[in-house]
Design an enzyme around this catalytic site. Structure first.
Site, PDB file in Angstrom:
ATOM      1  CB  ALA A 137      31.418  88.371   5.640  1.00 39.02           C
ATOM      2  N   GLY A 197      35.590  92.150  -0.037  1.00 43.68           N
ATOM      3  CA  GLY A 197      36.324  91.998   1.213  1.00 43.68           C
ATOM      4  C   GLY A 197      37.663  92.692   1.245  1.00 43.68           C
ATOM      5  N   GLY A 243      38.466  94.484   6.210  1.00 44.39           N
ATOM      6  CA  GLY A 243      38.791  93.255   5.508  1.00 44.39           C
ATOM      7  C   GLY A 243      37.593  92.351   5.336  1.00 44.39           C
ATOM      8  CB  CYS A 244      37.450  89.094   3.621  1.00 49.86           C
ATOM      9  SG  CYS A 244      38.842  88.256   4.437  1.00 49.86           S
ATOM     10  CE1 TYR A 245      36.531  84.151   7.767  1.00 51.46           C
ATOM     11  CE2 TYR A 245      38.736  84.706   8.506  1.00 51.46           C
ATOM     12  CZ  TYR A 245      37.838  83.774   8.037  1.00 51.46           C
ATOM     13  OH  TYR A 245      38.228  82.472   7.849  1.00 51.46           O
TER      14      TYR A 245
END
Length: 348
Positions: free
Chosen positions: A149, A320, A144-146
């Protein structure tokens, strides 16, 4: 043409998959499902998409497809993937069900795992680290996104063997909470900024630590189920009043002496040739990645304190989530990795 289908096409991730796959020259989108919208036209859920087809029953989508995207809430894919694989199909799961060892998943997600044996077959779907494995994968655990990143921000330091820990602050647009996300009413989000799931309680922490631990132990090209070292992160997420985007600021605890030139050389070397990671001279911003499958990074040496900071920005629904899933599909099927994926964003 490879036949693909989407389960859970009425969520934000499903909508992005629809948008991207409809423009993919190497696949045929043969069906999409949603329990809420089954039997209704696609426009009932997504008026921005021009398609007169109906949402199909889940079983019909699986039956038609050769590759199935599962854009479902956590806890559902684990019950569906075994039958998908037994039928000789391949699966890309956008939930957290196959990203962590089952016992870790159960501890952090609070859901008993129905298919623990499949974890050892799942390939972690971060192409910048697991590209070779993904080409042969039957089951992909799409991050996923978090996590994407934070991992991309700290990966070069971990692979270099100098990362000891990090304090990570994440800022997310409200679409990261999903279409029915709690606490995302306009009246509560607009002109408001709030932290949530603080104090080491966010369930993406063990995934970040696992990713960086693999890099510490294995270097630049780790295997999903290879050796891993130990690294501890503090992660504090915040909800910000914007629709989409992730910005991560990571303060890294590192060994050795550093300066800006050394940091820049490390990051530019690590990500040289990557189609969707850009190491910037300036600080990244979320709007610079809006609608794209790109992650923008900036490592910074803070001379006054001797600290190493890394900033990362991406679109939470593309790199993400859905765009990364299509990037994984391209690798699995032997297409050019950037097929149907935008490198440039939307502005303003």
């Amino acid at each position: 043409m490879v036949r693909v289908g989407i389960l859970g096409a009425s969520g934000y991730g499903g909508a992005e998959l629809l948008r991207l796959l409809k423009g993919h020259p190497g696949v045929e989108l043969v069906g999409f499902s949603s329990r809420k919208y089954e039997g209704k036209a696609l426009s009932a859920a997504w008026p921005q998409l021009w398609d007169e087809r109906l949402f199909l029953p889940q079983e019909e989508v699986v039956g038609r497809a050769e590759v199935v995207f599962l854009a479902l809430p956590n806890g559902l894919a684990m019950g569906l993937v075994p039958e998908i694989l037994r039928a000789g199909k391949r699966a890309i799961d956008l939930s957290g069900d196959f990203r962590l060892p089952p016992e870790v998943y159960e501890a952090w997600y609070g859901i008993p795992h129905k298919s623990p044996g499949l974890y050892q077959e799942a390939v972690y779907g971060l192409p910048e680290l697991h590209r070779a494995e993904l080409r042969e994968a039957r089951l992909v655990a799409n991050p996923g996104c978090y996590v994407t990143a934070a991992t991309l921000a700290l990966a070069p330091l971990a692979a270099e063997g100098v990362l000891k820990g990090a304090f990570v602050v994440g800022l997310s647009g409200v679409s990261g909470a999903g279409r029915e996300g709690e606490g995302t009413f306009f009246a509560e989000v607009n002109e408001n900024l709030k932290p949530y799931k603080v104090g080491g309680t966010h369930r993406h922490i063990p995934e970040m630590e696992l990713n960086l631990g693999r890099l510490l132990a294995q270097g630049h090209t780790p295997r999903t189920h290879g050796a891993r070292g130990e690294v501890r992160l503090s992660f504090t997420p915040h909800l910000v009043p914007m629709i989409r985007g992730i910005l991560v600021t990571a303060e890294a605890e590192v060994e050795g002496a550093w300066d800006q030139g050394k940091l820049d050389a490390l990051y530019r070397g690590f990500y040289a040739g990557e189609p969707f990671v850009r190491v910037l001279e300036d600080l990244p911003q979320t709007k610079g990645t809006l609608g794209s499958n790109r992650a923008d990074l900036k490592p910074l040496y803070e001379g006054r304190t001797g600290r190493v900071l890394v900033f990362a920005a991406l679109d939470n629904l593309v790199k993400g989530m859905a765009g990364q899933a299509v990037q994984n599909l391209n690798l699995m099927l032997g297409f050019p990795e950037d097929t149907a994926l935008p490198k440039e964003g939307l502005w303003p």
